[in-house]
Every structure is written in C-alpha cells, then in structure tokens.
Design an enzyme around this catalytic site. Structure first.
Site, PDB file in Angstrom:
ATOM      1  CG  PHE A   1      -2.018   0.899   1.272  1.00 29.84           C
ATOM      2  CD1 PHE A   1      -3.058   0.767   0.364  1.00 29.84           C
ATOM      3  CD2 PHE A   1      -2.079   1.920   2.209  1.00 29.84           C
ATOM      4  CE1 PHE A   1      -4.141   1.634   0.396  1.00 29.84           C
ATOM      5  CE2 PHE A   1      -3.163   2.790   2.242  1.00 29.84           C
ATOM      6  CZ  PHE A   1      -4.193   2.648   1.331  1.00 29.84           C
TER       7      PHE A   1
ATOM      8  CG  ASP B   1      -0.237  -3.087   6.781  1.00 26.94           C
ATOM      9  OD1 ASP B   1      -1.313  -3.501   7.266  1.00 26.94           O
ATOM     10  OD2 ASP B   1      -0.077  -1.919   6.390  1.00 26.94           O
TER      11      ASP B   1
ATOM     12  CE1 TYR C   1      -9.730   1.854   7.414  1.00 29.74           C
ATOM     13  CE2 TYR C   1      -8.723   2.763   9.382  1.00 29.74           C
ATOM     14  CZ  TYR C   1      -8.692   2.531   8.024  1.00 29.74           C
ATOM     15  OH  TYR C   1      -7.620   2.952   7.293  1.00 29.74           O
ATOM     16  CE  LYS C   2      -8.131  -0.842   5.227  1.00 35.93           C
ATOM     17  NZ  LYS C   2      -6.692  -0.792   4.914  1.00 35.93           N
TER      18      LYS C   2
ATOM     19  NE  ARG D   1     -10.294  -2.635  -2.517  1.00 34.86           N
ATOM     20  CZ  ARG D   1      -9.686  -2.052  -1.474  1.00 34.86           C
ATOM     21  NH1 ARG D   1      -8.456  -2.429  -1.143  1.00 34.86           N
ATOM     22  NH2 ARG D   1     -10.262  -1.085  -0.801  1.00 34.86           N
TER      23      ARG D   1
END
Ligand SMILES: *Cc1c(COP(=O)(O)O)cnc(C)c1O
Length: 405
Positions: free
Chosen positions: A125, A194, A219-220, A364
């Site tokens: 990322f 990560d 929060y995912k 996605r």
C-alpha cells in the site's frame, strides 16, 4: 455451474449464518466493501452510545479509572491477538495503521544489525512505502522495492528488515507468512507485517511463524467504525529492545509520575504514544466481541467459498479476474481488471452493490465472512452481468470522479 439454489443451500449449512443479525446492514444493499470500512453492528452502536452518554456524560474524567478506559489499548490488543496468533501482552490498539507502521519500522531499524537496506514489495500500500522511504532516508539506508513474487529471493543478508502487507490491497494476492519469515530468519532479517487485509478475514499465526512486528487496521474486517484505531504487535523477543521513535507519555513506565526523563514501559505499552481515542477504541472493543465465539477456521472456509463463487461467476462472464485462483494465495477479496473499472463500480453502487475502485483499473470486492451470504454474492454477480450486458456503466454520470473512490 453455480445457481441461486446452490448458493441458498450453502447458506443453509453455513455455521456463521447467525452472525449476520449482529449487523445493521441497510435494506437492498450487498456490501462488498467491508475490506475498506466494516459495517455498523448493534453492539458497536450501543457501546458508543453508552460511552458518550454515560461514561463521558455522567462519569466525566472519573471514567478513565471507573469505566476502565485506561485498560482499553491492552484489552482490545489481546482480543485482536486471538485473531492474528499473538500471545496476550504483545498487541496494543492505538493510533492509525500508518503511525503504527512508522513506529514498527523505525524501531526495527534501530534493533536490526547494521545493514544496507530496507525491503518491501511493489504490491504494498502506498502509505507503507511512503513511511518506509522516510525511515530509510533518515537512517541513511536504501529502500528496495521487489516485485511481489520475487520478494523471498530479495531477502538477502545486507537487508535489515522486510516490511510487506500480507494481502495486496489491489490484487488480493497473499504472501506466505511462514515462508517469508523463514527466509528472513535465515539471513538475520527482521519482519514487519501489515495485516490490514488479513485480521478478521482468515486466521493469521504471527507467533507460530516467528514474526517480529506487525500492524493492522481496526475499521476494515474488524468493523470498529470509521477511523477506529489500528494496532501494533511486538513479539516477546523484540519487546526489550523496542525503541519507539515517538517517545511520549503513554509509552512511559509511569505516565502519572510526570517524570522529566523518558523511561519506556516494560512491555507492549512502550509502543503507545498519546491519549487513546476512547470513543472509537470502545467501539472496536465491542466489535471484536462478535468474534469471541467464532471459530477462525470457519471464517476462512467461508471466505474461500464466497470468493470462489464470485470468481467462478465472473469467469463465466469472461471478466479478467486478477486475484489468484488458489485459495492459499489470496485474501478475502476478488479484483477484476477493466479499463472502465471506475464507472462500472459506480454503476454497481447505484444498484445497491457496493464495491470500490483502485487506480488505475481495478474493481475490488471484499468478502467479509461474518455477514455475507452466498445468495448475496450470486445476486451481486447478476447485477454485474446486467450492467456489463446493457452497458449501463457508459452513462456519463458514472464517470464523475469523487474524492474517495
Ligand atoms: C487501509 C490500509 C492502511 C490504512 O492506514 P491508515 O493509517 O489507517 O489510513 C495502511 N496500510 C494498508 C496496507 C492498508 O490496506
């Protein structure tokens, strides 16, 4: 050939089916973006309401002790630990993933033997790469960016640490954590993982595979709510040498001694910085209770099955699936490559199927096993087929770029 009846039968035998009732999903929406922002649950709504009205409203500052706010980073950290294979006392929930990565990478650089380079991969990322480049520059080290499938060969004895995201946010390709850690160990290289797209989607074994540090997102797949704190893991063997680059009072051995000299807390608390984001941290704490009695093997099996159904339906449509077909090599998402991915995703959203777009050409879709049903996936694929067949996405309003994609 996948049918809606077949999908309903899979849902009937789904051991996790009851968990959907925990979530407050809007009517008429198939939510395939829980990998970016998990949905609201009743528990989180109730807990945040209680924290705000009662603990803050009535308890005021007394709640730091009386409501246990002070213990939340460790308490939440231990709940996350169960999902990622970390022993109690090795994770704290605090700060954002980006800040935690900075702390982990900088600490690893000071713990690593003198080496020439930091290593990551091009599938990482961007925020991770930005953070690593800054740490590398400040330490006078080179940042090497390997191709994702050449990562293991790039782990050589002049590398101090390797930091990668386990699941590629764009393609969904998953690294073999055990193999990367084993290669790192052979060359005396420290590892920083990560887990933004891993934690809560399938079991991770940080400790069993010998990881040194890890960070991840609240929060995912953990469903803590927008901007919920992330987390940082420091393995027991690295804790004594862990030097937090941000020396602040909550990483101090005794914050309320107000000592002018910084002395790090003995355990994982030294990875903390400042005051906790209590409201969102309490929300994350409540969200994690949904996982309490969940068997992670069942989460993984359902992730495999949901993604498999979607992959097969997309292949039937002749779409370009970039996510690996073999389950061990993918996370809980499916990505499609298409030059018009942006308007296609917007057209889907307008019909209640929420996925997202990742530049330059990826549509996605995330498959969170706690609340999605196979029948939802079938319906989402039907909507996609319809949009492709009719060319609905060509309507110019679907090409207007918004700030968040
Ligand atoms: C989502 C995500 C982040 C987000 O970082 P924040 O600091 O919470 O904005 C970081 N790294 C990866 C790999 C991600 O997928």
């Amino acid at each position: 050939m996948i049918t809606r009846e077949g999908c309903l039968a899979l849902d009937d035998s789904d051991p996790l089916a009851h968990l959907r009732d925990e979530f407050l999903l809007p009517e008429g929406v198939v939510y395939l973006d829980g990998n970016s922002l998990g949905p609201l649950s009743t528990r989180v709504a109730d807990r945040i309401d209680r924290v705000v009205r009662s603990e803050w409203g009535e308890g005021l500052i007394r709640s730091w002790n009386a409501a246990g706010w002070i213990d939340l980073p460790r308490q939440v950290g231990d709940k996350i630990g169960r999902l990622v294979g970390a022993e109690p006392g090795t994770i704290v929930a605090c700060d954002s993933t980006s800040v935690n990565l900075f702390k982990a990478v900088a600490a690893a650089v000071s713990a690593a033997e003198q080496r020439a380079a930091l290593l990551t991969d091009a599938g990482n990322f961007p925020t991770d790469i930005y953070v690593m480049r800054t740490v590398a520059e400040r330490s006078g080290l080179e940042l090497r960016v390997a191709a994702p499938d050449a990562l293991i060969e790039a782990i050589t004895s002049d590398v101090g640490l390797v930091a990668v995201t386990q699941v590629d946010y764009r393609t969904g390709r998953r690294h073999d954590m055990g193999a990367v850690n084993a290669a790192a160990r052979r060359h005396g290289v420290l590892t920083v993982w990560d887990l933004a797209h891993s934690a809560g989607a399938f079991p991770v074994d940080l400790s069993g595979t010998g990881s040194d540090y890890a960070v991840g997102c609240g929060y995912k797949y953990l469903n803590g709510g927008p901007g919920a704190p992330g987390f940082i893991y420091v393995s027991p063997s690295q804790q004594a040498s862990f030097r937090n680059p941000i020396t602040a009072w909550f990483g101090h051995v005794a914050p309320f001694d107000f000592d002018l000299e910084f002395r790090p807390a003995p355990g994982i608390d030294r990875a903390r910085v400042g005051t906790s984001h209590v409201i969102s941290l309490a929300g994350l704490d409540a969200a994690l209770d949904i996982f309490e009695h969940v068997h992670l093997g069942e989460v993984e099996a359902k992730s495999q099955s949901l993604t498999q159904v979607f992959i097969e339906l997309c292949e039937e449509m002749g779409l370009d699936v970039v996510t690996p077909r073999e389950f061990v090599w993918r996370g809980s998402q499916v990505s499609l490559r298409h030059p018009d991915a942006y308007p296609i995703v917007q057209a889907l959203i307008s019909q209640g199927v929420i996925g997202d777009f990742r530049a330059p050409d990826i549509a996605r879709f995330g498959f969170a096993p706690l609340y999605l049903r196979h029948a939802d996936i079938f319906d989402a694929a039907q909507t996609l087929a319809d949009i492709m067949e009719r060319g609905t996405w060509r309507d110019p309003r679907f090409s207007l770029r918004q700030a968040v994609t």
